[in-house]
Design an enzyme around this catalytic site. Structure first.
Site, PDB file in Angstrom:
ATOM      1  CD  GLN A 137       1.155 -17.596   0.544  1.00  0.00           C
ATOM      2  OE1 GLN A 137       0.530 -16.709  -0.030  1.00  0.00           O
ATOM      3  NE2 GLN A 137       0.761 -18.131   1.719  1.00  0.00           N
TER       4      GLN A 137
ATOM      5  CG  HIS B 191       0.882 -15.702  -5.145  1.00  0.00           C
ATOM      6  ND1 HIS B 191      -0.017 -16.448  -4.418  1.00  0.00           N
ATOM      7  CD2 HIS B 191       1.351 -14.754  -4.305  1.00  0.00           C
ATOM      8  CE1 HIS B 191      -0.104 -15.952  -3.194  1.00  0.00           C
ATOM      9  NE2 HIS B 191       0.726 -14.935  -3.096  1.00  0.00           N
TER      10      HIS B 191
ATOM     11  CD  GLU C  84       1.300 -11.290  -2.642  1.00  0.00           C
ATOM     12  OE1 GLU C  84       0.076 -11.458  -2.769  1.00  0.00           O
ATOM     13  OE2 GLU C  84       2.003 -11.969  -1.869  1.00  0.00           O
TER      14      GLU C  84
ATOM     15  CG  HIS D 189       5.580 -14.851  -0.808  1.00  0.00           C
ATOM     16  ND1 HIS D 189       5.270 -15.422  -2.027  1.00  0.00           N
ATOM     17  CD2 HIS D 189       4.388 -14.383  -0.312  1.00  0.00           C
ATOM     18  CE1 HIS D 189       3.979 -15.298  -2.269  1.00  0.00           C
ATOM     19  NE2 HIS D 189       3.411 -14.683  -1.234  1.00  0.00           N
TER      20      HIS D 189
ATOM     21  NE  ARG E  20      -2.581 -23.122   2.470  1.00  0.00           N
ATOM     22  CZ  ARG E  20      -3.771 -23.669   2.289  1.00  0.00           C
ATOM     23  NH1 ARG E  20      -3.870 -24.924   1.893  1.00  0.00           N
ATOM     24  NH2 ARG E  20      -4.863 -22.973   2.499  1.00  0.00           N
TER      25      ARG E  20
END
Length: 354
Positions: free
Chosen positions: A102, A104, A121, A179, A199
């Site tokens: 995936q 972000h 993150e 990642h 995804r």
């Protein structure tokens, strides 16, 4: 000091994604009779809102506290950057099976397409099976068009970079990074307050009802930072001591700062009115005390310190991730320089500064 404030705990919010398991029970979690992939520990997101589990605010949502108390609760720096919005989300993740590959989006893309924050993150590996790996980035520099062709012919796995991980590893994942968490890893995640995920590949898995899990190829291709697909994700951090704490700085990002703190016997602290402090405890146990109360904290639990709490302390031996909204020069670089670390060491050892 706001007279009503105290360290706040929340009911965990459990997510039953198909790749989860039962491993969060090892952290003392009382799980429902299903698989559990994630425990959202501190969240102010529409997809999972934290509810206070202790004290006079018990039963209130985190959003209600943010709206009622604003800067006193969030801190002046947090409000100046993110207004009256709680900017972080802290999770425990049980990767009992591989997560999807995936990526972000950043803030600009997420706000335009998802009405959400972007999602940068970091992961702290709490436990890992022998030979555990994650996917982080690609094995070679590649263009958007080349990557799309590789996906179209079904060869994406040929260019995904596998990275071994072990207990204690820190992985910084800025938006735009391809990642996936690997099988057999327990993770503490600190992230922006976002649920925007695209995804690229999901091993042809099906949902429990037999439907195919959706992919988001076009949005993912728009989101990937192809200039940084070969970056390294692991960071050792740098340490200094303050207020009875051993502090290892691991991430200094415009969206949040994160440190690993260790207390041996006791530490006296005072909340910084510029930001709340969010703790997730990694090991040990201690009493958390403040002006008119105390509570026990231990591995697997989380607590939120409001910006205007005032004095508090830890008595015991405990290790935690501490996340907050920081001034990178004042809160990160200056104390590390004072501790004898060079600017070169600082920029190469901490996620977000390289």
């Amino acid at each position: 000091m706001e007279k009503n404030f105290y360290p706040i705990t929340f009911e965990p919010l459990y997510k039953d994604y198909i790749w989860g398991g039962r491993n969060l029970e090892r952290l003392g979690k009382k799980l429902p009779d299903t698989i559990v992939a994630e425990s959202w520990e501190i969240s102010c997101h529409q997809d999972g809102m934290s509810i206070v589990s202790n004290g006079t605010f018990k039963g209130c949502t985190l959003e209600e506290l943010v709206l009622d108390y604003g800067e006193k609760f969030l801190g002046s720096l947090s409000v100046s950057l993110f207004e009256n919005k709680f900017p972080l989300l802290l999770k425990l993740i049980d990767a009992n099976q591989w997560l999807s590959v995936q990526v972000h989006p950043d803030d600009e893309y997420a706000q335009k397409h998802e009405n959400d924050f972007g999602k940068t993150e970091m992961w702290y590996v709490l436990e890992a099976e022998p030979d555990a790996t994650i996917i982080y980035g690609l094995t070679k520099k590649i263009s958007k068009e080349e990557f799309k062709n590789i996906i179209d012919i079904g060869q994406i796995s040929d260019v995904l970079k596998s990275v071994p991980v072990k207990k204690g590893d820190v992985i910084y994942i800025p938006s735009g990074t391809v990642h996936a968490a690997g099988k057999g890893v327990l993770i503490v995640e600190v992230q922006q307050n976002s649920n925007a995920t695209y995804r690229l590949y999901d091993y042809d898995r099906k949902n429990p009802d037999g439907s195919t899990r959706p992919l988001h190829i076009n949005k993912a291709l728009d989101t990937i930072d192809f200039d940084k697909v070969c970056n390294t994700g692991k960071y050792d951090g740098l340490t200094y001591s303050k207020d009875g704490l051993n502090i290892r700085v691991i991430v200094a990002d415009p969206h949040f700062c994160a440190e690993i703190i260790k207390v041996k016997e006791s530490a006296q602290l005072i909340s910084d009115e510029r930001s709340f402090m969010a703790y997730t405890f990694l090991d040990g146990e201690a009493m958390l005390t403040w002006n008119n109360g105390d509570m026990k904290v231990k591995k697997g639990s989380s607590v939120l310190i409001p910006a205007n709490l005032g004095n508090y302390s830890f008595i015991g031996n405990i290790k935690a991730i501490r996340a907050y909204i920081g001034d990178i020069d004042k809160d990160i670089i200056e104390p590390l320089l004072s501790a004898g670390h060079s600017r070169e060491q600082i920029s190469g050892s901490i996620g977000g500064l390289d």
